[in-house]
Design an enzyme around this catalytic site. Sequence first.
Site, PDB file in Angstrom:
ATOM      1  NE  ARG A 211       4.985  64.856  65.716  1.00 44.26           N
ATOM      2  CZ  ARG A 211       5.772  64.400  64.768  1.00 44.26           C
ATOM      3  NH1 ARG A 211       5.752  65.141  63.568  1.00 44.26           N
ATOM      4  NH2 ARG A 211       6.757  63.369  65.003  1.00 44.26           N
ATOM      5  CD  GLU A 213       3.633  72.730  64.800  1.00 43.67           C
ATOM      6  OE1 GLU A 213       2.865  73.702  64.606  1.00 43.67           O
ATOM      7  OE2 GLU A 213       4.718  72.687  65.491  1.00 43.67           O
ATOM      8  NE  ARG A 219       0.057  68.792  53.498  1.00 43.51           N
ATOM      9  CZ  ARG A 219      -0.544  69.753  52.983  1.00 43.51           C
ATOM     10  NH1 ARG A 219      -1.746  69.692  52.665  1.00 43.51           N
ATOM     11  NH2 ARG A 219       0.220  70.767  53.342  1.00 43.51           N
ATOM     12  CG  HIS A 220      -0.846  68.505  59.188  1.00 43.67           C
ATOM     13  ND1 HIS A 220      -0.885  69.204  57.924  1.00 43.67           N
ATOM     14  CD2 HIS A 220       0.596  68.420  59.330  1.00 43.67           C
ATOM     15  CE1 HIS A 220       0.460  69.551  57.388  1.00 43.67           C
ATOM     16  NE2 HIS A 220       1.068  68.767  58.444  1.00 43.67           N
ATOM     17  CD  GLU A 357       8.278  64.840  55.388  1.00 40.73           C
ATOM     18  OE1 GLU A 357       7.869  66.259  54.905  1.00 40.73           O
ATOM     19  OE2 GLU A 357       8.654  64.611  56.090  1.00 40.73           O
ATOM     20  CB  SER A 360      10.961  62.272  58.295  1.00 41.87           C
ATOM     21  OG  SER A 360      12.236  63.082  58.518  1.00 41.87           O
ATOM     22  NE  ARG A 408       1.000  63.495  56.596  1.00 41.53           N
ATOM     23  CZ  ARG A 408       1.767  64.615  56.434  1.00 41.53           C
ATOM     24  NH1 ARG A 408       2.912  64.489  55.837  1.00 41.53           N
ATOM     25  NH2 ARG A 408       1.416  65.736  56.834  1.00 41.53           N
TER      26      ARG A 408
END
Length: 434
Positions: A211, A213, A219-220, A357, A360, A408
């Site tokens: 990803r 981002e 946490r990423h 989270e 998903s 995570r």
Amino acid sequence: MQDRTYTADAEPGDHVTVAGWVHEVRDLGGIAFLILRDSAGRIQVKFEKDEMDEELVETGLGVSRESVVSVTGAVEEEPRAPTGVEVTPEGMEVVAPADPELPLDPSGKVDADLSTRLDNRTLDLRKDEVQAVFEVRAEILRAARETFRDLNCTEINTPKIVATGTEGGTELFPITYFGEEAFMNQSPQLFKQLIAGSNVERVFEIGPIFRAEEHNTPRHLNEATSIDFEGAFCDESDAMDVAEAVVRSAYEAVAENCTEELEALDLADDFEVPEEEFPRLTYEETIERINATGELDDQLVWGDDLPTEGEKALGEDVGSHYFITDWPSEIKPFYIQDHDDDEQLSTGFDLMHPTMELVSGGKREHRYEQLVDGFEQQGLDPEQFDYYTKMFRYGMPPHAGFGLGGERLVMTILGLENIREAVLFPRDRQRLSP
RNA sequence: GCCCGGGUGGUGUAGUGGCCCAUCAUACGACCCUGUCACGGUCGUGACGCGGGUUCAAAUCCCGCCUCGGGCGCCA
């Protein structure tokens, strides 16, 4: 090195060759001790200056910390030694010397910043508590695999170089593929659906996702490990059951098989396997409960995504893992199916740890017409996804699944403060090597 | 992407305009020590991210760059 004995296996009366790293040399004058460390543990080697070969003593006391050595000698019972046994050396070889000045201290006397540790991961992993994280991680992944297999799932591997993203082009890493534009895949979503639609039916994958981002949080990651499930003839409730089973089995496996690691991490006393079934809150209940905590300056209204602050407040309120179900359709992706009786409500769900989270998922849109409409509503060109959508014309069963963040999961199980600690060589906004 | 806070010996730190040719711990080097287990003791080596500016005086204030961490957004 077939004659090598692990430190943990050296018994009194044995004559052995042990090999490993010099943890420390304690020179008391007439007597000195060298602590040798390997993957199994540590053992003390004794040097008595007046009674031993001068050259041997010189080698033993002259060696720098973290050098690799092999020592041959007799193992004797010795109550004064840390492990109750001690090696009296007859021969010693410095296999690979280490520079005297180390970029971090593997004995742990002095802390190092995470960034220093990651730049020197090999040395960092020589610390028990760091090694323990990755032993636990391996056990968590093993437990997840076993649970999926018990649930009749087939492990698959899907491509990581792809022509199109899952949800559009904004957060993908572009690459050049023989002169053509391509991307690193952000999720196995579309591929696992295509396989669930074959008569393989139930699949899982544990693999990397990418990803682009530019976030900068504990946490990423830009390269993460996704634990994915997809099952034909499953609905969102079945998928939630599977997600819960996988997470629970990970906790159970760590509790049962990682006693030493938990001790090394100082978690042995209060490690708990979640006992109660994870409660399932609807999105509507969720925003009401978050509003009721009074932690937010602005009250949430229907259609809002959950702010980080709200997730944390609710996590404290609930105090365990929990699901959030029945999200507004508009904030879930096109491949998630809406409820039959209310098209404003989706079958999407999240599984939350009290702090963040984890999962998903949802029931997928398997009806061709609705799927193509969904693409158009999200501003995507269905033609670009023809490889995906066309398979929905040849007998696509209803199906559901989820993606679980592997790091995570490790992070929340062990209470790590930074997700980078759960990856050997993390990729983040500013780190591309090692 | 927006916002905030840091960068001082190998490592981790103290330091808020002159008390600083910079504190402490650890590591490293030398010496002493025969049961250490974070061994102990004595002595020593070693640092203000880079560039510019303000000032009689800058680790300390300002600007730019580099770099690290965090918050938000978004997500796994």
